[in-house]
Design an enzyme around this catalytic site. Structure first.
Site, PDB file in Angstrom:
ATOM      1  N   ASP A 112       0.850  -1.208   0.000  1.00  9.62           N
ATOM      2  CA  ASP A 112       0.000   0.000   0.000  1.00  9.62           C
ATOM      3  C   ASP A 112       0.875   1.243   0.000  1.00  9.62           C
ATOM      4  OD1 ASP A 112       0.819  -0.519   2.716  1.00  9.62           O
ATOM      5  OD2 ASP A 112      -0.739   0.847   3.435  1.00  9.62           O
TER       6      ASP A 112
ATOM      7  N   GLU B 225       0.086  -0.890   5.920  1.00 12.73           N
ATOM      8  CA  GLU B 225       1.169  -0.304   6.714  1.00 12.73           C
ATOM      9  C   GLU B 225       1.000   1.185   6.856  1.00 12.73           C
ATOM     10  OE1 GLU B 225       5.041   1.225   8.012  1.00 12.73           O
ATOM     11  OE2 GLU B 225       3.871   1.815   6.279  1.00 12.73           O
TER      12      GLU B 225
ATOM     13  N   ASP C 227      12.405  -1.238   3.860  1.00 18.24           N
ATOM     14  CA  ASP C 227      11.378  -0.190   3.921  1.00 18.24           C
ATOM     15  C   ASP C 227      11.941   1.023   4.654  1.00 18.24           C
ATOM     16  OD1 ASP C 227       8.932   1.071   3.674  1.00 18.24           O
ATOM     17  OD2 ASP C 227       8.025   0.059   5.389  1.00 18.24           O
TER      18      ASP C 227
ATOM     19  N   HIS D 146     -21.673  34.822  15.595  1.00 20.38           N
ATOM     20  CA  HIS D 146     -21.210  36.139  15.176  1.00 20.38           C
ATOM     21  C   HIS D 146     -20.202  36.636  16.230  1.00 20.38           C
ATOM     22  CE1 HIS D 146     -21.175  40.373  14.272  1.00 20.38           C
ATOM     23  NE2 HIS D 146     -22.000  40.201  13.232  1.00 20.38           N
TER      24      HIS D 146
ATOM     25  N   ARG E 286       6.207  10.436  18.656  1.00 20.79           N
ATOM     26  CA  ARG E 286       7.140   9.363  18.269  1.00 20.79           C
ATOM     27  C   ARG E 286       7.833   8.890  19.526  1.00 20.79           C
ATOM     28  NH1 ARG E 286       6.667   7.478  12.820  1.00 20.79           N
ATOM     29  NH2 ARG E 286       5.599   9.219  11.822  1.00 20.79           N
TER      30      ARG E 286
ATOM     31  N   SER F 244       8.455   4.814  11.678  1.00 24.00           N
ATOM     32  CA  SER F 244       7.934   3.645  12.383  1.00 24.00           C
ATOM     33  C   SER F 244       7.490   2.561  11.413  1.00 24.00           C
ATOM     34  CB  SER F 244       6.718   4.051  13.231  1.00 24.00           C
ATOM     35  OG  SER F 244       7.011   5.186  14.009  1.00 24.00           O
TER      36      SER F 244
ATOM     37  N   HIS G  19       5.979   9.933   1.107  1.00 25.07           N
ATOM     38  CA  HIS G  19       4.780  10.590   1.660  1.00 25.07           C
ATOM     39  C   HIS G  19       4.551  11.991   1.077  1.00 25.07           C
ATOM     40  CE1 HIS G  19       4.598   7.899   5.539  1.00 25.07           C
ATOM     41  NE2 HIS G  19       5.057   7.239   4.491  1.00 25.07           N
TER      42      HIS G  19
HETATM   43  N1  BES Z   1       8.729   3.264   5.343  1.00 22.90           N
HETATM   44  C1  BES Z   1       8.110   4.028   6.358  1.00 22.90           C
HETATM   45  C2  BES Z   1       8.821   3.967   7.691  1.00 22.90           C
HETATM   46  C3  BES Z   1      10.177   4.599   7.675  1.00 22.90           C
HETATM   47  C4  BES Z   1      10.286   5.937   7.394  1.00 22.90           C
HETATM   48  C5  BES Z   1      11.281   3.850   7.950  1.00 22.90           C
HETATM   49  C6  BES Z   1      11.537   6.524   7.379  1.00 22.90           C
HETATM   50  C7  BES Z   1      12.503   4.442   7.956  1.00 22.90           C
HETATM   51  C8  BES Z   1      12.632   5.780   7.635  1.00 22.90           C
HETATM   52  C9  BES Z   1       6.711   3.529   6.587  1.00 22.90           C
HETATM   53  O1  BES Z   1       6.045   3.195   5.410  1.00 22.90           O
HETATM   54  C10 BES Z   1       5.918   4.621   7.262  1.00 22.90           C
HETATM   55  O2  BES Z   1       5.800   5.699   6.759  1.00 22.90           O
HETATM   56  N2  BES Z   1       5.374   4.323   8.428  1.00 22.90           N
HETATM   57  C11 BES Z   1       4.494   5.172   9.139  1.00 22.90           C
HETATM   58  C12 BES Z   1       3.850   4.307  10.166  1.00 22.90           C
HETATM   59  C13 BES Z   1       2.551   4.808  10.713  1.00 22.90           C
HETATM   60  C14 BES Z   1       1.531   5.024   9.635  1.00 22.90           C
HETATM   61  C15 BES Z   1       2.036   3.878  11.779  1.00 22.90           C
HETATM   62  C16 BES Z   1       5.223   6.329   9.798  1.00 22.90           C
HETATM   63  O3  BES Z   1       6.373   6.195  10.215  1.00 22.90           O
HETATM   64  O4  BES Z   1       4.620   7.396   9.884  1.00 22.90           O
HETATM   65 ZN    ZN Z   2       6.988   2.172   4.125  1.00 23.29          ZN
END
Ligand code: BES
Ligand code: ZN
Length: 456
Positions: free
Chosen positions: A88, A153, A180, A213, A328, A399, A427
């Protein structure tokens, strides 16, 4: 291994063409309108795994998006690798900022641009091709392999922990391999030994039954937008510390050795600031940038909504306000405990003039590998062969929720060997993957299976 590597070189262009087809499927897990595409992507992954010679290929239903499983177990006595990845992807908005359409993969200057190119379809595909190369050249793999590819994920792997608990036999293995994550920098291949965890919340405030208002009522009622700003401003102190009582109680402090190792990495904080076009960097005082993002917990506001945001003025007191926030976490913070402390704290700092609603969204546990693992050393050798350089050891601020679950439920270590780059726009608009790293990653993956086989 030589003929396998030769094969990978010869197939280079075809691999990229096939990757384009994989990237063309808009498998956006966050958006209901893409549900059919998500399923199509699961089916595509399954069909492809069959094509490269994997067996027992299954698209497994979950209460959410399907999991794709496949294996090849023809190496009795050899170790078993559980490969985990996700098919995904994140939404593409703002789509107008893409220089080429997000689901029409386009190659420019050695990089393939598309949503999912780096995170994570491109990196999953790298392993498909490494398997293909072994199968085509040798008719077998040097190890047993199980592929476990999920479709949720990016929305927090909501059904995965339960699945792992319920299917321990099916997933039994000696080691998990995951691609990943990113390399530390271009030309600096890396093994990641730590991930942060996550607790995510939506905060809703209501002041009155409808918008008012601001001339008629202003001064007599609470303004939920302003109250929300007040609440959020209570989350961190001036030195960048999170003010939630007990937040740091379980934080594993960075060791002097770890801090010394990180100082050796080629990190230039000035260049980092410039690259981000940030006027000034900030964060918890007493820590470097790398320490802040890899080794320290934090609180962030991910989104804010309230009041009138259209063009021109409108004199109104909004009835409601909303924020999405997340924390985090680092080892050994526990997401449930932190969630509880967060709720207590927000309730305490929110005045009684508004109604407060807290909704917990997704999350995951932090994770850290045991450094002294033969699998990590095997990955080091494989990366050296694929990239011609010894890898550096990194932690990441991002994560991957299931990694801690693998450790806890299956009792096996994970090796995170990612070939993304920090500037590959995961992202964000114009996500891309360096094709040199994709190619090197296929070779390194092919070596990795052999190196792990050699451990017995
Ligand atoms: N691949 C990323 C995680 C990642 C980001 C690993 C940067 C190493 C470096 C993963 O797909 C991701 O974006 N995970 C989310 C998890 C969340 C939706 C629970 C994240 O980290 O925001
Ligand atoms: Zn990822």
């Amino acid at each position: 291994m030589e003929k396998i590597v030769d094969y990978i070189h010869v197939q280079r262009d075809r691999y990229v063409e096939e990757l384009k087809q994989y990237l063309a499927i808009p498998s956006v897990s966050a958006l209901p309108e893409h549900q059919a595409d998500v399923r199509k992507c699961a089916e595509w992954s399954a069909a492809h795994m069959r094509e490269i010679g994997l067996q027992n290929v299954k698209v497994i239903e979950t209460p959410g998006n399907p999991i794709v499983y496949a294996d090849w177990l023809g190496a009795p006595g050899a170790p078993t690798i559980l490969f985990y990845g996700h098919y995904d992807v994140q939404p593409v908005d703002p789509v107008e900022l893409w220089e080429s359409p997000p689901f029409e993969a386009t190659v420019r200057e050695g990089e393939i641009y598309a949503r999912g190119a780096a995170d994570d379809k491109g990196q999953v595909f790298m392993h498909f091709k490494a398997v293909e190369a072994h199968m085509k050249q040798n008719g077998r793999l040097p190890v047993n392999m199980k592929f476990f590819i999920e479709g949720e994920e990016e929305v927090g792997s909501l059904h995965l922990d339960q699945f792992v608990r319920d299917n321990k036999q099916m997933l039994a293995a000696d080691v998990v391999v995951i691609s990943d994550s990113a390399m530390f920098a271009r030309g600096v291949p890396s093994i990641c030994y730590g991930l942060r965890g996550l607790v995510y919340y939506q905060i809703d405030l209501r002041g009155t039954k409808s918008d008012l208002h601001s001339g008629v009522f202003g001064g007599a009622v609470a303004n939920p937008a302003a109250v929300l700003a007040h609440v959020l401003a209570q989350m961190k102190d001036k030195s960048g510390k999170v003010k939630i009582a007990g937040f740091y109680d379980d934080v594993r402090e960075l060791t002097p050795e770890e801090r010394a190792e990180w100082k050796k990495l080629p990190m230039d904080e000035k260049a980092y600031r410039k690259e981000l076009a940030a006027p000034k960097l900030t964060g918890e005082s007493g820590y470097t940038v790398l320490e802040r993002v890899w080794g320290r917990p934090t609180f962030e506001v991910n989104g804010l909504l309230s009041g009138f945001t259209g063009e021109g003025p409108k004199t109104v007191i909004p009835a409601v306000s909303m924020a999405k926030v997340s924390m985090r976490l680092v080892p050994n913070q526990n997401p449930d405990k932190i969630a509880h402390l967060f709720e207590e704290y927000v309730k305490k700092v929110t005045p009684g003039t508004v109604e407060l609603k807290l909704t917990r969204l997704h999350g995951g546990k932090p994770w850290m590998a045991d450094f002294d693992s033969p699998y990590i050393r095997a990955a080091g050798r494989a990366i050296e062969k694929g990239f011609g350089k010894t890898p550096v050891f990194t932690r990441e601020g991002g994560s991957i929720p299931v990694v801690a679950t693998f450790q806890e439920e299956l009792g096996i270590p994970s090796v995170l060997f990612g070939v993304g780059l920090p500037d590959e726009n995961a992202h964000a608009p114009n996500e891309k993957l360096d094709l040199g790293n994709f190619h090197g990653g296929i070779i390194a993956s092919a070596y990795l299976y052999q190196e792990i086989a050699n451990l017995t």
